[in-house]
Design a protein around this motif. Structure first.
Motif, mmCIF file in Angstrom:
data_model
loop_
_atom_site.group_PDB
_atom_site.id
_atom_site.type_symbol
_atom_site.label_atom_id
_atom_site.label_comp_id
_atom_site.label_asym_id
_atom_site.label_seq_id
_atom_site.Cartn_x
_atom_site.Cartn_y
_atom_site.Cartn_z
ATOM 1 N N ILE A 724 -11.782 37.821 -21.683
ATOM 2 C CA ILE A 724 -10.631 38.419 -22.376
ATOM 3 C C ILE A 724 -10.247 39.679 -21.617
ATOM 4 N N ARG A 725 -8.979 39.818 -21.320
ATOM 5 C CA ARG A 725 -8.485 41.000 -20.595
ATOM 6 C C ARG A 725 -7.687 41.878 -21.544
ATOM 7 N N ILE A 726 -7.955 43.174 -21.508
ATOM 8 C CA ILE A 726 -7.183 44.136 -22.301
ATOM 9 C C ILE A 726 -6.518 45.104 -21.334
ATOM 10 N N GLU A 727 -5.214 45.254 -21.456
ATOM 11 C CA GLU A 727 -4.495 46.228 -20.631
ATOM 12 C C GLU A 727 -3.795 47.223 -21.534
ATOM 13 N N LEU A 728 -3.974 48.509 -21.240
ATOM 14 C CA LEU A 728 -3.314 49.586 -21.976
ATOM 15 C C LEU A 728 -2.277 50.230 -21.062
ATOM 16 N N ARG A 729 -1.102 50.519 -21.620
ATOM 17 C CA ARG A 729 -0.046 51.174 -20.846
ATOM 18 C C ARG A 729 0.518 52.363 -21.608
ATOM 19 N N HIS A 730 0.841 53.417 -20.855
ATOM 20 C CA HIS A 730 1.476 54.599 -21.454
ATOM 21 C C HIS A 730 2.178 55.372 -20.346
ATOM 22 N N ARG A 731 3.232 56.082 -20.687
ATOM 23 C CA ARG A 731 4.001 56.814 -19.678
ATOM 24 C C ARG A 731 3.297 58.100 -19.247
ATOM 25 N N ASN A 732 2.340 58.564 -20.049
ATOM 26 C CA ASN A 732 1.576 59.766 -19.703
ATOM 27 C C ASN A 732 0.180 59.356 -19.253
ATOM 28 N N ILE A 733 -0.193 59.713 -18.032
ATOM 29 C CA ILE A 733 -1.462 59.260 -17.468
ATOM 30 C C ILE A 733 -2.661 59.830 -18.221
ATOM 31 N N ASP A 734 -2.582 61.106 -18.657
ATOM 32 C CA ASP A 734 -3.715 61.720 -19.368
ATOM 33 C C ASP A 734 -3.929 61.051 -20.726
#
Length: 817
Positions: A724-734
């Motif tokens: 199972i792969r989980i990917e998280l994305r956000h515009r702020n790297i921190d």
């Protein structure tokens, strides 16, 4: 509306990106009409109306503020009980919402909402017996060309208008706006055949042949037709003209003389077949394989047919389809990409002219809705791409998954991220149907399941007729470079063979698994490289359109003439793609018709089909392409396949790289020498000692499987474990780093060393958002897998409830391969 002790509630699925179902009270006057699987009109949010699907009905609810159902849109369910159960399974297995599945499944025709744009059809309505409301809607469209359903509410001064719009669509008075986009710019194809008078009279045919015998060109054309089409069936005009070495005016003259008749159809449509083939003739090997398949079905519902390229698997499919239809049950024939298998559809139509329906993204919206209804009414045969597995079958008896190994069966984005092959296996189980997985290069999962006796297994190891497997030759690029036996990206061996085959009037496929002209543009002075501002990826040079393009977000920039950083004229292009190969071939081999076949030159179904038909007609001599070349192509005149830089396929950072490489090279090899002639394959590579290349040359799948499964067992990868792969994305790297550390920490507390990551993925920035990924490796323990999925849902819901992380995007991909 107030609740009473006898109140009934409907849990509905709305066509929006939301989790779960929503409860609505069923008004008393609609209680006898509402059923699971029907569409109902509901208000969701502030005054917006949607056509929702009733999931289930109950006499209790936990919801506090309950809105009423406004109207019932269907007289009978458009989804069966089995299909709703299938949706539930997909939602639980792939960790997606029922709304995601609804939007992937239902044609837009069924997904009406306040925002839906409608237009008037070409039907003249002035003399029709219509209601005042219907006239008002049509008159508004006369003035404004298009309106939304919300506009119709304002025009009619009514809250509930979806039922009215749906009724007008059923009458053919209205269409959804997208229909018009799909109907534009469809190229046409001319088809010809022997005139009906001559097809029915040999005497008249002989008289006409005598009349034209003084014209050498006309005689050659008609004799060529009679030799190629002994059944007097349709043939593309261009194809016949090309084969006869005459120009189109010769065919036009025969049409005027009523020797030929002509029809003009959309490029990707085919003439109706008058003479159907009722008997399927199988070779001894094919008959034996068919009997073994049927025997395996006695103990296994799923059977893997491992047939080498050109072994005639399609004839076995046709025979099994005929038997299933004769028994009164439905058949689903799944193909990885319908646009690339037009030849197969044409072949099938000769056997099933009335029974066959195509279903895929290239079908118009109205036709998709019609096919949906036909499927509900037990239409016998559906041929389609992966979305066909979501159709409402009533009495499914057989599913055929052709090229079952193909990665196109897996949907990566958007949700639901399902694998149509795996979903088809569950669908067959629900219908007590049989399923046949066919391929020349089985996926490791399927072959492993067959080896574990989970699937039946049948091997077809001989090519049909007189065809033999092609000869494969490896050319070391380093050695060719050292002895100056390379020109551009072509070794002398490959270039000489291309010229030799062209002299024999043969056709050639050239493979390069990278589109564009060059993947990198770099300054040799300051090392500046063109990068996408929104994605962590190089911009690819596309010389023909004079643009730098990002192959992820699609951004375009002009190609700079000098370095933007140091202002020096020291820019250079590194690497090469299909556009560069096309340019080199045009330079090295003059007066040759060369065409590219990749996502740039053939993005849509129509353009893909047009290129393939031009190649079939002989109008293209060399076809340069990406992996699209390996899918479903069967051209009798292809005698050579050239593969450039095979190493790139084998050294991609993915645990399936070698499996994909073996499959791709084997499938490409199978395109050569399909009709009795011995085909040739020339593979250029740096590391010619790579075990995969040796196994491809020897056509040895078993050796490849044994070596690859040993490594999967050693390092713990599918099919030995579940992934199972989980990917998280956000515009702020921190923010992203904090969230991914928190997410992985929660998982690791429960699952320990089964968690890998978080880490940067291959592309760490996508469309302006930074990305982190983690993997979960799970033993094949159903209890553990179920608990892990529940845990993933809980962690995802809680993390999105935090104010700091509410704009985080979480992507969960079950079986991400």
């Amino acid at each position: 509306m107030s609740e009473t002790p006898n109140s009934l509630f409907a849990e509905v699925i709305v066509p929006l990106a939301v989790e779960g179902t929503f409860s609505y009270i069923i008004p008393e006057d609609l209680m006898d009409k509402v059923q699971p699987g029907m569409r109902v009109e509901v208000e969701f949010g502030k005054s917006k109306k949607y056509a929702a699907i009733v999931h289930r009905i109950s006499n209790t609810t936990t919801w506090q503020k309950i809105k009423p159902i406004l109207d019932v849109l269907d007289e009978k369910p458009i989804l069966s009980k089995k299909q709703l159960q299938f949706w539930e399974w997909m939602s639980e297995y792939y960790l997606c919402s029922l709304s995601d599945i609804m939007q992937a499944t239902l044609p837009n025709f069924f997904r009406l909402s306040s925002e839906t744009l409608i237009v008037k059809s070409d039907i003249e309505y002035q003399n029709l017996q219509l209601s005042d409301d219907e006239f008002l809607v049509l008159e508004a469209l006369d003035l404004r060309n298009q309106i939304s359903i919300f506009d119709a509410q304002l025009i009619l001064q009514k809250k509930n208008v979806i039922r009215l719009i749906k009724s007008m669509m059923d009458m053919g008075l209205l269409q959804i706006m997208e229909n018009l986009k799909e109907q534009k710019d469809i190229p046409k194809t001319k088809w010809i055949r022997l005139h009906s008078e001559l097809r029915n009279s040999n005497q008249l045919l002989n008289e006409r042949l005598n009349e034209i015998q003084k014209s050498e060109n006309q005689t050659r054309l008609i004799i060529n037709y009679l030799q190629n089409k002994k059944d007097y069936s349709w043939i593309r005009k261009n194809e016949l003209v090309k084969k006869s070495d005459v120009n189109s005016t010769v065919a036009d003259a025969l049409i005027k003389k009523n020797i030929f008749e002509e029809i003009i159809l959309d490029k990707y449509r085919y003439p109706e077949t008058e003479k159907t083939i009722s008997i399927v003739t199988l070779s001894q090997e094919q008959e034996k394989a068919k009997d073994e398949i049927k025997t395996s079905w006695e103990s296994h519902d799923c059977c893997l047919l491992h047939g080498i390229t050109g072994s005639g698997k399609t004839h076995i499919y046709i025979s099994l389809i005929k038997e299933t239809i004769a028994s009164g049950r439905q058949v689903l024939f799944l193909l990885p990409e319908i646009a690339l298998t037009s030849q197969l559809v044409l072949r099938l139509k000769k056997f099933f002219p009335e029974e066959l329906l195509e279903y895929h993204s290239g079908v118009s919206m109205n036709n998709r809705a019609a096919i949906w209804s036909a499927c509900l009414n037990n239409h016998p045969l559906i041929v389609g791409a992966r979305s066909s597995v979501l159709l409402p079958f009533q009495n499914l008896g057989l599913i055929i998954v052709d090229e079952e190994h193909d990665a196109s069966y897996k949907q990566s984005d958007p949700s639901p991220r399902y694998n149509a092959r795996d979903a088809a296996i569950l669908l067959a189980k629900d219908h007590h149907a049989k399923i046949l997985l066919g391929t020349a290069t089985p996926s490791l999962e399927s072959f492993y399941n067959a080896a574990q006796s989970k699937y039946g297994y049948v091997n077809l190891s001989k090519r049909f007729g007189d065809s033999v497997l092609p000869e494969i030759k490896l050319i070391p690029i380093r050695e060719a470079t050292k002895f100056n036996r390379i020109k551009g990206h072509f070794t002398d061996d490959l270039l000489d063979e291309i010229k030799a085959q062209l002299a024999l009037k043969k056709q050639i496929l050239v493979f390069r698994n990278r589109r564009g002209y060059s993947p990198v543009i770099q300054c040799s002075n300051c090392n500046w490289e063109a990068q996408c501002d929104q994605c962590d990826i190089h911009l690819t040079v596309h010389k023909n359109s004079h643009a730098l393009k990002c192959h992820i977000c699609g951004i375009k920039k002009p190609i700079p003439t000098k370095c933007p950083q140091c202002s020096q004229n020291t820019l250079r292009m590194l690497g090469f793609g299909t556009e560069k190969i096309e340019e080199e071939l045009n330079e090295f081999i003059k007066d040759t018709k060369i065409k590219r076949f990749d996502l740039d030159s053939a993005r849509g179904k129509i353009s893909q089909t047009q290129i393939l038909e031009d190649f079939q007609d002989g109008e293209i001599q060399i076809l340069v392409g990406t992996q699209m070349l390996s899918k479903g192509l069967d051209f009798e005149n292809v005698s050579l396949v050239g593969v450039l830089n095979a190493d790139q396929i084998l050294f991609y950072p993915d645990f399936r790289a070698q499996e994909r490489g073996f499959q791709l090279l084997t499938q490409l090899s199978g395109r050569s020498g399909r009709r009795g002639q011995i085909g040739q394959v020339i593979i250029q590579a740096h590391n010619t000692q790579h075990p995969v290349l040796k196994e491809v040359i020897q056509h040895d799948y078993n050796a490849f499987y044994k070596r690859e499964i040993f490594e999967r067992e050693k390092f713990g990868y599918p099919p030995i474990v579940r992934l199972i792969r989980i990917e998280l994305r956000h515009r702020n790297i921190d923010t992203l780093i904090q969230a991914s550390d928190h997410y992985s920490g929660r998982l690791r507390a429960k699952l320990g060393k089964r968690i890998l990551g978080p880490a940067e993925p291959t592309v760490s920035k996508i469309k302006g958002s930074y990305a982190r990924e983690m993997y979960i490796k799970l033993e094949k323990n159903q209890d553990l897998i179920l608990k892990t999925k529940i845990l993933l849902k809980e962690i995802s819901q809680r993390i999105l409830q935090e104010d700091t992380w509410k704009s985080l995007r979480i992507i969960i991909d079950v079986d991400p391969y």
